[in-house]
Design a protein around this motif. Sequence first.
Motif, PDB file in Angstrom:
ATOM      1  N   ALA A 180      31.183  38.976  38.818  1.00 49.08           N
ATOM      2  CA  ALA A 180      31.828  37.978  37.734  1.00 49.08           C
ATOM      3  C   ALA A 180      32.253  37.592  37.468  1.00 49.08           C
ATOM      4  O   ALA A 180      32.825  36.679  38.022  1.00 49.08           O
ATOM      5  CB  ALA A 180      29.713  37.468  37.737  1.00 49.08           C
ATOM      6  N   ILE A 181      33.047  38.624  36.950  1.00 44.70           N
ATOM      7  CA  ILE A 181      34.230  38.105  36.217  1.00 44.70           C
ATOM      8  C   ILE A 181      35.533  38.848  36.690  1.00 44.70           C
ATOM      9  O   ILE A 181      35.916  39.777  37.193  1.00 44.70           O
ATOM     10  CB  ILE A 181      34.264  38.905  34.927  1.00 44.70           C
ATOM     11  CG1 ILE A 181      33.215  38.158  33.923  1.00 44.70           C
ATOM     12  CG2 ILE A 181      35.249  38.975  33.951  1.00 44.70           C
ATOM     13  CD1 ILE A 181      32.516  39.190  32.845  1.00 44.70           C
ATOM     14  N   ASP A 182      36.465  37.649  37.430  1.00 44.83           N
ATOM     15  CA  ASP A 182      37.300  37.917  37.560  1.00 44.83           C
ATOM     16  C   ASP A 182      38.433  38.146  36.532  1.00 44.83           C
ATOM     17  O   ASP A 182      39.050  37.056  36.155  1.00 44.83           O
ATOM     18  CB  ASP A 182      38.238  35.913  38.845  1.00 44.83           C
ATOM     19  CG  ASP A 182      39.407  36.054  39.300  1.00 44.83           C
ATOM     20  OD1 ASP A 182      39.801  37.521  39.178  1.00 44.83           O
ATOM     21  OD2 ASP A 182      38.782  35.078  39.669  1.00 44.83           O
ATOM     22  N   ARG A 183      38.498  38.816  36.697  1.00 46.42           N
ATOM     23  CA  ARG A 183      39.838  39.877  35.544  1.00 46.42           C
ATOM     24  C   ARG A 183      41.440  39.444  35.956  1.00 46.42           C
ATOM     25  O   ARG A 183      42.082  38.940  35.020  1.00 46.42           O
ATOM     26  CB  ARG A 183      39.787  41.099  35.679  1.00 46.42           C
ATOM     27  CG  ARG A 183      38.239  41.921  34.750  1.00 46.42           C
ATOM     28  CD  ARG A 183      38.185  43.220  35.124  1.00 46.42           C
ATOM     29  NE  ARG A 183      36.807  43.932  34.400  1.00 46.42           N
ATOM     30  CZ  ARG A 183      35.942  44.067  34.241  1.00 46.42           C
ATOM     31  NH1 ARG A 183      35.889  43.094  35.349  1.00 46.42           N
ATOM     32  NH2 ARG A 183      34.944  44.574  34.305  1.00 46.42           N
ATOM     33  N   LYS A 184      41.579  38.651  37.343  1.00 47.92           N
ATOM     34  CA  LYS A 184      42.870  39.080  37.918  1.00 47.92           C
ATOM     35  C   LYS A 184      42.866  37.630  37.230  1.00 47.92           C
ATOM     36  O   LYS A 184      44.394  37.206  36.708  1.00 47.92           O
ATOM     37  CB  LYS A 184      42.780  39.486  38.923  1.00 47.92           C
ATOM     38  CG  LYS A 184      44.216  39.379  40.037  1.00 47.92           C
ATOM     39  CD  LYS A 184      44.291  39.865  41.329  1.00 47.92           C
ATOM     40  CE  LYS A 184      46.044  39.159  41.830  1.00 47.92           C
ATOM     41  NZ  LYS A 184      45.107  38.541  43.120  1.00 47.92           N
ATOM     42  N   ALA A 185      42.092  36.447  37.906  1.00 49.57           N
ATOM     43  CA  ALA A 185      42.323  35.369  37.221  1.00 49.57           C
ATOM     44  C   ALA A 185      42.468  34.503  35.654  1.00 49.57           C
ATOM     45  O   ALA A 185      43.211  34.260  34.863  1.00 49.57           O
ATOM     46  CB  ALA A 185      40.888  34.807  37.068  1.00 49.57           C
ATOM     47  N   ILE A 186      41.411  35.642  34.803  1.00 45.17           N
ATOM     48  CA  ILE A 186      42.344  36.020  33.346  1.00 45.17           C
ATOM     49  C   ILE A 186      43.262  35.740  33.254  1.00 45.17           C
ATOM     50  O   ILE A 186      44.461  35.444  31.999  1.00 45.17           O
ATOM     51  CB  ILE A 186      40.572  36.397  32.527  1.00 45.17           C
ATOM     52  CG1 ILE A 186      39.586  36.769  32.893  1.00 45.17           C
ATOM     53  CG2 ILE A 186      41.185  36.753  31.413  1.00 45.17           C
ATOM     54  CD1 ILE A 186      38.830  36.944  32.282  1.00 45.17           C
ATOM     55  N   SER A 187      43.144  37.428  33.997  1.00 46.68           N
ATOM     56  CA  SER A 187      45.599  38.257  33.261  1.00 46.68           C
ATOM     57  C   SER A 187      46.648  36.962  33.891  1.00 46.68           C
ATOM     58  O   SER A 187      47.308  37.207  32.605  1.00 46.68           O
ATOM     59  CB  SER A 187      45.578  38.918  33.714  1.00 46.68           C
ATOM     60  OG  SER A 187      46.592  39.901  33.822  1.00 46.68           O
ATOM     61  N   GLU A 188      46.243  36.096  35.017  1.00 50.26           N
ATOM     62  CA  GLU A 188      47.701  35.132  35.933  1.00 50.26           C
ATOM     63  C   GLU A 188      47.366  34.202  34.743  1.00 50.26           C
ATOM     64  O   GLU A 188      48.273  33.190  34.933  1.00 50.26           O
ATOM     65  CB  GLU A 188      47.074  35.102  36.730  1.00 50.26           C
ATOM     66  CG  GLU A 188      47.945  36.655  37.902  1.00 50.26           C
ATOM     67  CD  GLU A 188      47.210  37.168  38.810  1.00 50.26           C
ATOM     68  OE1 GLU A 188      47.232  35.687  40.016  1.00 50.26           O
ATOM     69  OE2 GLU A 188      47.700  38.032  40.175  1.00 50.26           O
TER      70      GLU A 188
END
Lengths: 527, 307, 325
Positions: free
Chosen positions: A308-316
């Motif tokens: 459920a964790i959007d790592r790409k969104a966190i990074s960007e």
Amino acid sequence: MQAAAKSPRLSIRRFTTALVLTALLPTASAWAAELKLAYSSSATSMDPHFHNASQNIAVARNMFETLTQMDPDSRIVPDLAESWKKINDTTWEFKLRKAKFQDGSDFTAEDVAFSLARPGTIENSPSSFKIYTGSITKTEIIDPQTIRITTSTPYPLLPADLTSIFMVSKKASQGVTSDKFATPEHMIGTGPYQFVSYTPDDRVVMKRFDGFWGGKPAWDSVTIRFMPNDGARMTALLSGDVNAIENVPTPDIEKVKANPDLVYAAKKSHRLIFLFLDSGRESSPGVKADNGKNPLQDVRVRRAINMAIDRKAISERLMMGLAYPTNNLATDQMMGFDPTLETVPYNPEGAKKLLAEAGYPNGFALTLGTPNNRLLNDARVAQAIAQMLTRVNIKTDVDAVPFSAINTKGNKGEFSAVMMGWGVQTAEASSGIRMMVACPDKARGWGVVNWSNYCNPKLTEQLIALTSEMDDAKRNDMLKAAVHTVVDDMAIVPLYFQGMTWAAKKGIKIIPRMDERTSAFTFEPAP
Amino acid sequence: MSEITPTTPLTLPPVAKGERLLLRQVRDLVASPEAAIGLAVLITLVAIALLAPLIAPQNPYDLMQLDIMDNMLPPGSALGNGATAWLGTDDQGRDMLSTIMYGMRVSLGVGIASVLIASVIGALIGVLSAYIGGRFDALIMRIVDLQLSFPSILIALVLLTVFGRGLDKVVLSLVFVQWAYYARTVRASALVEKNKDYIAAARCLEMPQWRILVRHMLPNCIPPLIVVSTVQVAHAITLESTLSYLGVGVPVTQPSLGMLIATGYSFLLSGNYWISTYPGIALVLIVVSINLVGDRLRAVLNPRFTH
Amino acid sequence: MIAYLIRRLGQSVLVLFTMAVLVFFAVFALGSPVDMLASPDADQAERAALAVRFGLDKSLPVQFATFIGNALHGDLGASFVYGKSALAVIGERLPATIELAVLALVFSVLIGVPLGVIAGLRPNSIAGRAIMSTSIFGFSLPNFWIGLMLILFFAVYLGWLPAGGRGPTTNVLGMELSIFSVEGWRHLILPALTLALYKASLVVRLCEAGTREIITQEYIRFARAKGLSRFRIIRLHLLKNMMIPVVTILGMEFGAMIAFTVVIETVFAYPGMGKLLIESINRLDRPVVVAYLMVTTVIFVVINLIVDFLYVALDPRVRLSGPNE
């Protein structure tokens, strides 16, 4: 003092003149090169054996050296030890380099034996370096350039541990207590820069050591300023108060990159950011489900959270690319990296499905703990994760507390879910596994910060076997298997590796490092 | 004036005249243009804060309504759901306009709640201290002196570091650092009242002591209390925002104006001015308008300064 | 007089003891220093050893008894993090803070008195009204916000002044001071100004009220009638009479100023004892937190005593009878 009193405008002009001069002269070192470097945290002592804290180590690194060291990619390479070999399972022999101390005396095996014994004698250390020398039972001086080290048990991590023990001059520091250490008489190492002065919480001034074994150092003088405040550090660089900084504040990265007067570098560090999820307790304080159970005990729920964790969104969106998503515990150069553990793609629908399968179609309520002054953007990332989990019906609240409180709360078992970071000091994944996911075991010193309350006998077996395995290739395979167990079981949920950043004025070259330790050699005058 | 009825406070001047006095005082208050503007701004801001859940475009505390993909948008941008963020969005994708409205709720709420509680506690202690007198009074005043000689910022900082984060804890700490002001103010005016004839008269009538205290002495200490309270609300709001800046105080998921300024400041250098600037303007408006009103109120309620 | 002095001193000692008790237990509740300080790699044995090294393995009453015992000998314990006496750690940073606070005090008088007198002499002029309205902003705006705005404008936008830190220091009578170099002043001016602004507004209001009151007094009228120049009247009578309340208030507010350096030093990354307090709280360096609070308590107590005595010296009407009016 007088040199420091010059206005920045003057030093900028000087800098420009210097740049013109370098263009005319054959070598870059012909002009008075001054590095004014801002660190993002304050060193607490100059004694390199007093306090095992990264900022103290980073400062000491400029003046003192170690037997072995980590190269910019965290591989162990020679430093004051030219070479080393195993004599048998518990004895190592180190051949020493011919080097001079800054007071002109020779560096010998005598100093090594003294330096290895000294951390154990410092009684008021807030965090002792003894943990890196604890395996050593005997040091034996063969000749001035050779020393043998015996460990109590077969201990493959010795060369890695020795990257943290600085070599001091026996003559200059014998009998000197830590609070009296910060004077030019006692601060005698073999490193490229020599101690001049130290003002607590403010600055350390150093000058070039011409007798350095590695050739002429790049800078004539180095001043380290301590600037924990992000804004102050950034504006100091922009205004020319300093000419290099570490930890560029993430919101300013775009602007720094676009600034023609600045250079910028970023590198993936070995600091893993992850979630502890309490899978060990029947009822856990920060989680509420309709059926009264602790849903985190179900591996499907833990996997759902991972999905459920959007790592790409966190990074960007929050980390400006400084979060390198992972589903591993070690970076790809490190021992224990398992290439089969690929980053889980963001899949909220899949997560909901898994939750329903586990018996939680309507989700549950969760409190996510996070430090708010420790990791890069920690509280921000935790809030974003709370958003993402809430989307899949895990109604998440964020409990952001200072690092000082989070340790106490965590060790008391007050969290059900908490975001933390782990910097791998030993260039392999084993130390993190031993401390964070191994069953708590006082005798072995394992599971000290196991906030997941996870305990898996299979993992214990794997760990026992690999701890004394002296063959690197074999140990790598065993470590990979252990990492696989941990991730497969979601004992912790790996999120990403944090990036480290540096910026400097134009005309300076940055040599980025993986171990987050900035020093004067992170920067060089550009040719 | 000479008539003593147990149900009406024995105030000077009497009630009927008092109403006219109140009217005159209000007229006096708005006669100063600064105070009139201050009052108008204050009423508007309080109304916005009260009505925030009804009029804010978004509930910034509801994580379902936030989207990290909407974060750091400049003012006037369109959100993912089609709405417009007139004042931009913050790092979590919260609509700044809504967040400021809710933030004002937190800041004003904390300020007013702490002042109300502290003034009630302080007033009771002050009136009791004056009424009982003697050693009790001396002891209370020593404690008050002690409390007032320590800067509130230090006490609140230590208290909140120990308590941890939470709205209730912030209010509690602010009450703790404020009560002494009221105790001292009320005691001073109560001492004056104590020696007046009507109290002696009430005592002669053998009225219950609490009744003399609550119904007669206390009401006469109200005007100075109002002045101090007004200014203290501004002070409490400023203090709360400073504490949030230092990293203690309200929870990160329910930011006050102070916390918005503090978190937004890290974005100021990079040109994302809206995250820190707009909450800053809101905070300044609130505090300045309260102080403008309070300043005038002091003049109106203090006969020495009436023109 | 002597009896009063002794009683005040006795009270001060009581205050100090009360503070010591409160502070010790408050700091104890902050969290476990062992968890905070130990390296993440440290095992249980090392953590236990650390607790023993700092005496944290003992029970709370025992720790408190030890603390009080040592405190009576002037020893407030050794800093966990710096490995030396907590008082020494604070002492190293004290000159920076005192320098900042004193400079701010000077600024607030230099700004506040002239503006207050002008506003008091011409209460209905545009200048007078503007000064009074602006002073409301002065004590309304949160300190940290003013500081941030000043940094943004002078350090980032204009680039004239450094954004934070302290300039080079010179050793004067054993104190490291930075006011003897241009670079030192460039670092001091913004934080000192920020710190001064609140007090300056206070002084403006005091002086305005004072001027308005004094100006109506007989002797001023008399002086005017005698044909004394306006400037001379202000200098001779007005300022002299007004300085007593101003000095008293500023004396009392000096303690508050030192407390507010906690905020200012954090904003400006200024290496004084206020920033040390915040950092020590974050590092759970209990002895330093306790020592800081004890040192500030002593400063407050001393300031209060001095103000009390000065008050008596300056104004014979005040009776030294005690707390009751």
